[in-house]
Design an enzyme around this catalytic site. Sequence first.
Site, PDB file in Angstrom:
ATOM      1  N   GLY A  18       0.857  -1.195   0.000  1.00  0.00           N
ATOM      2  CA  GLY A  18       0.000   0.000   0.000  1.00  0.00           C
ATOM      3  C   GLY A  18       0.882   1.231   0.000  1.00  0.00           C
ATOM      4  O   GLY A  18       1.945   1.217   0.603  1.00  0.00           O
ATOM      5  N   GLY A  20       0.364   5.504   0.292  1.00  0.00           N
ATOM      6  CA  GLY A  20      -0.554   6.646   0.373  1.00  0.00           C
ATOM      7  C   GLY A  20       0.266   7.924   0.311  1.00  0.00           C
ATOM      8  O   GLY A  20       1.411   7.898  -0.068  1.00  0.00           O
ATOM      9  N   ALA A  23       3.013   7.974   3.345  1.00  0.00           N
ATOM     10  CA  ALA A  23       3.492   6.705   3.907  1.00  0.00           C
ATOM     11  C   ALA A  23       3.369   5.592   2.892  1.00  0.00           C
ATOM     12  O   ALA A  23       2.683   5.737   1.877  1.00  0.00           O
ATOM     13  CB  ALA A  23       2.652   6.356   5.130  1.00  0.00           C
ATOM     14  N   LYS A  24       4.042   4.478   3.193  1.00  0.00           N
ATOM     15  CA  LYS A  24       3.790   3.273   2.407  1.00  0.00           C
ATOM     16  C   LYS A  24       3.787   2.099   3.376  1.00  0.00           C
ATOM     17  O   LYS A  24       4.337   2.186   4.485  1.00  0.00           O
ATOM     18  CB  LYS A  24       4.844   3.086   1.321  1.00  0.00           C
ATOM     19  CG  LYS A  24       6.239   2.791   1.803  1.00  0.00           C
ATOM     20  CD  LYS A  24       7.181   2.677   0.622  1.00  0.00           C
ATOM     21  CE  LYS A  24       8.620   2.796   1.113  1.00  0.00           C
ATOM     22  NZ  LYS A  24       9.566   2.940   0.016  1.00  0.00           N
ATOM     23  N   LYS A  40       4.227   0.051   8.330  1.00  0.00           N
ATOM     24  CA  LYS A  40       3.857   1.349   7.755  1.00  0.00           C
ATOM     25  C   LYS A  40       5.094   2.235   7.912  1.00  0.00           C
ATOM     26  O   LYS A  40       5.530   2.492   9.035  1.00  0.00           O
ATOM     27  CB  LYS A  40       2.659   1.925   8.514  1.00  0.00           C
ATOM     28  CG  LYS A  40       2.036   3.148   7.873  1.00  0.00           C
ATOM     29  CD  LYS A  40       0.549   3.243   8.216  1.00  0.00           C
ATOM     30  CE  LYS A  40       0.208   4.421   9.074  1.00  0.00           C
ATOM     31  NZ  LYS A  40      -1.252   4.589   9.275  1.00  0.00           N
ATOM     32  N   ASP A 132     -12.906   8.476  10.780  1.00  0.00           N
ATOM     33  CA  ASP A 132     -12.595   8.284   9.360  1.00  0.00           C
ATOM     34  C   ASP A 132     -12.980   6.870   8.918  1.00  0.00           C
ATOM     35  O   ASP A 132     -12.246   6.202   8.204  1.00  0.00           O
ATOM     36  CB  ASP A 132     -11.093   8.538   9.116  1.00  0.00           C
ATOM     37  CG  ASP A 132     -10.767   8.672   7.624  1.00  0.00           C
ATOM     38  OD1 ASP A 132      -9.592   8.525   7.252  1.00  0.00           O
ATOM     39  OD2 ASP A 132     -11.721   8.875   6.839  1.00  0.00           O
ATOM     40  N   LYS A 134     -14.417   4.102   6.866  1.00  0.00           N
ATOM     41  CA  LYS A 134     -14.825   3.934   5.455  1.00  0.00           C
ATOM     42  C   LYS A 134     -14.311   2.573   5.005  1.00  0.00           C
ATOM     43  O   LYS A 134     -13.391   2.014   5.628  1.00  0.00           O
ATOM     44  CB  LYS A 134     -14.232   5.045   4.588  1.00  0.00           C
ATOM     45  CG  LYS A 134     -12.725   5.187   4.685  1.00  0.00           C
ATOM     46  CD  LYS A 134     -12.248   6.417   3.944  1.00  0.00           C
ATOM     47  CE  LYS A 134     -10.747   6.585   4.065  1.00  0.00           C
ATOM     48  NZ  LYS A 134     -10.244   7.784   3.403  1.00  0.00           N
ATOM     49  N   ASN A 137     -10.755   1.673   5.055  1.00  0.00           N
ATOM     50  CA  ASN A 137     -10.083   1.576   6.363  1.00  0.00           C
ATOM     51  C   ASN A 137     -10.516   0.337   7.122  1.00  0.00           C
ATOM     52  O   ASN A 137     -10.343   0.263   8.338  1.00  0.00           O
ATOM     53  CB  ASN A 137     -10.412   2.818   7.203  1.00  0.00           C
ATOM     54  CG  ASN A 137      -9.580   3.994   6.777  1.00  0.00           C
ATOM     55  OD1 ASN A 137      -8.636   3.831   6.014  1.00  0.00           O
ATOM     56  ND2 ASN A 137      -9.941   5.179   7.229  1.00  0.00           N
TER      57      ASN A 137
HETATM   58  C1  LIG Z   1      -4.537  -4.110   0.414  1.00  0.00           C
HETATM   59  N1  LIG Z   1      -4.019  -5.408   0.811  1.00  0.00           N
HETATM   60  C2  LIG Z   1      -4.101  -6.512   0.016  1.00  0.00           C
HETATM   61  C3  LIG Z   1      -3.529  -7.531   0.706  1.00  0.00           C
HETATM   62 BR1  LIG Z   1      -3.376  -9.271   0.059  1.00  0.00          BR
HETATM   63  C4  LIG Z   1      -3.099  -7.097   1.936  1.00  0.00           C
HETATM   64  C5  LIG Z   1      -3.421  -5.754   1.965  1.00  0.00           C
HETATM   65  C6  LIG Z   1      -3.121  -4.836   3.076  1.00  0.00           C
HETATM   66  O1  LIG Z   1      -3.142  -3.657   2.896  1.00  0.00           O
HETATM   67  N2  LIG Z   1      -2.836  -5.428   4.285  1.00  0.00           N
HETATM   68  C7  LIG Z   1      -2.509  -4.753   5.452  1.00  0.00           C
HETATM   69  N3  LIG Z   1      -2.263  -5.432   6.609  1.00  0.00           N
HETATM   70  N4  LIG Z   1      -1.971  -4.550   7.587  1.00  0.00           N
HETATM   71  C8  LIG Z   1      -2.046  -3.308   7.051  1.00  0.00           C
HETATM   72  C9  LIG Z   1      -2.373  -3.405   5.741  1.00  0.00           C
HETATM   73  C10 LIG Z   1      -2.486  -2.067   5.153  1.00  0.00           C
HETATM   74  N5  LIG Z   1      -2.288  -1.165   6.304  1.00  0.00           N
HETATM   75  C11 LIG Z   1      -2.528   0.188   6.211  1.00  0.00           C
HETATM   76  O2  LIG Z   1      -2.326   0.916   7.176  1.00  0.00           O
HETATM   77  N6  LIG Z   1      -3.027   0.650   5.025  1.00  0.00           N
HETATM   78  C12 LIG Z   1      -3.403   2.060   4.870  1.00  0.00           C
HETATM   79  C13 LIG Z   1      -4.576   2.123   3.910  1.00  0.00           C
HETATM   80  N7  LIG Z   1      -5.318   3.406   4.060  1.00  0.00           N
HETATM   81  C14 LIG Z   1      -6.660   3.267   3.479  1.00  0.00           C
HETATM   82  C15 LIG Z   1      -7.052   4.641   3.044  1.00  0.00           C
HETATM   83  C16 LIG Z   1      -5.807   5.451   2.991  1.00  0.00           C
HETATM   84  C17 LIG Z   1      -4.647   4.516   3.337  1.00  0.00           C
HETATM   85  C18 LIG Z   1      -2.242   2.865   4.375  1.00  0.00           C
HETATM   86  C19 LIG Z   1      -1.829   3.949   5.106  1.00  0.00           C
HETATM   87  C20 LIG Z   1      -0.765   4.724   4.649  1.00  0.00           C
HETATM   88  C21 LIG Z   1      -0.145   4.399   3.436  1.00  0.00           C
HETATM   89  C22 LIG Z   1      -0.583   3.288   2.700  1.00  0.00           C
HETATM   90  C23 LIG Z   1      -1.648   2.518   3.156  1.00  0.00           C
HETATM   91  C24 LIG Z   1      -1.889  -1.928   7.483  1.00  0.00           C
HETATM   92  C25 LIG Z   1      -0.822  -1.501   8.365  1.00  0.00           C
HETATM   93  C26 LIG Z   1      -2.172  -1.537   8.851  1.00  0.00           C
END
Ligand SMILES: Cn1cc(Br)cc1C(=O)Nc1[nH]nc2c1CN(C(=O)N[C@H](CN1CCCC1)c1ccccc1)C21CC1
Length: 346
Positions: A18, A20, A23-24, A40, A132, A134, A137
């Site tokens: 991910g 954004g 951040a990534k 993150k 927030d 949605k 999230n």
């Molecule tokens: C999309 N995806 C597909 C698979 Br397979 C796993 C995932 C995935 O994202 N898994 C996952 N596990 N744990 C996390 C995530 C994503 N993730 C996130 O925190 N993802 C958020 C997603 N938000 C939604 C709206 C704006 C940004 C994010 C925040 C900042 C930058 C990038 C992504 C965490 C760390 C908590």
Amino acid sequence: MVRYAALKGLYDLEKTIGSGGFAKVKLATHVATGEKVAIKIMEKTALGDDLPRVKVEVEALKTLLHQHICGLYQVIETESHYFMVMEYCSGGELFDHIVEKNKLSESDSRRFFYQIVSAVAYMHSLGYAHRDLKPENVLLDKDENLKLIDFGLCAKPKMGIQAHLYTSCGSPTYAAPELIMGKKYLGSEVDIWSMGVLLYALLCGFLPFDDNNLENLYKKILSGKYEEPYWLSNNSKMLIKSMLQIDPANRITIHELCRHPWITGNSLKSVSFIHRTEFEKDDEVLSTMSAICGEKSIDIWKKLVQSDRTDYRTATYLLLLDRKLRGLSLKIAPTTRSRLKQEMNG
Ligand SMILES: Cn1cc(Br)cc1C(=O)Nc1[nH]nc2c1CN(C(=O)N[C@H](CN1CCCC1)c1ccccc1)C21CC1
């Protein structure tokens, strides 16, 4: 692959899952246990005045321990970056799950919505509002259980959840009328509205208020008028209506929601959550760790309880606990013994 010295020997970074604004998120492996985590990664310079959001999110996640809130294992800060080591949800976003299925049945929607209500009722009981909520999230873990993420905008008003908030934040599509009007509002009430939008998305497969033009979107939200597709049951329509009330005073409360027949499936058992804010002590996990770092279990536990709960010791304890709760062996990679010892005795 960019190497981050701060993670060396502790986490092996894998693909980016991910990215954004500031951040990534990268998939990674916690070396000591082999468990998958999501890290993150935020660059301080890119954060700019969003820096306080990191502190807000870390403080909230350190307190909020719930099976449907994505857990924080560790925070690593260097002079240039923040790394938040969190639970890995391998099921992706609820948003994509809904799109993929077109829309969900009433029973699938109920199962998911029950979990969201449980997490939000738990948060509100501790004085936190998410602000927030949605589908983007809300993530799915490998068992299709939900995990709330992105607490960077959450609020814990000093005077408690019933204190008014003023910051207009979150995404307009899911934002309550009073929030987009810039009025003072209650975090608990705007969360109920966003949950109404979430429930609508689950049951309908599209959003109640949507428009590419922001002005038109605002007008639609403030009108409180939305389509009711033919497939919605009367009970679903009534529940959505009770959440998407323009006047927050007419909106259903989280307490009423927890015992709403649509959610409890007519059983009198209201939505449950455990008021957990402390780790549970597990002697088997502690003895596994003590075998590695040579410290007595009780001393490791004392350090855990006294720590700020964002160090490698905490991450290792929580990940071993996760493994145990999933019935897996409590093994620690021998190669990391010295690194683990160094990190834990440090
Ligand atoms: C999309 N995806 C597909 C698979 Br397979 C796993 C995932 C995935 O994202 N898994 C996952 N596990 N744990 C996390 C995530 C994503 N993730 C996130 O925190 N993802 C958020 C997603 N938000 C939604 C709206 C704006 C940004 C994010 C925040 C900042 C930058 C990038 C992504 C965490 C760390 C908590």
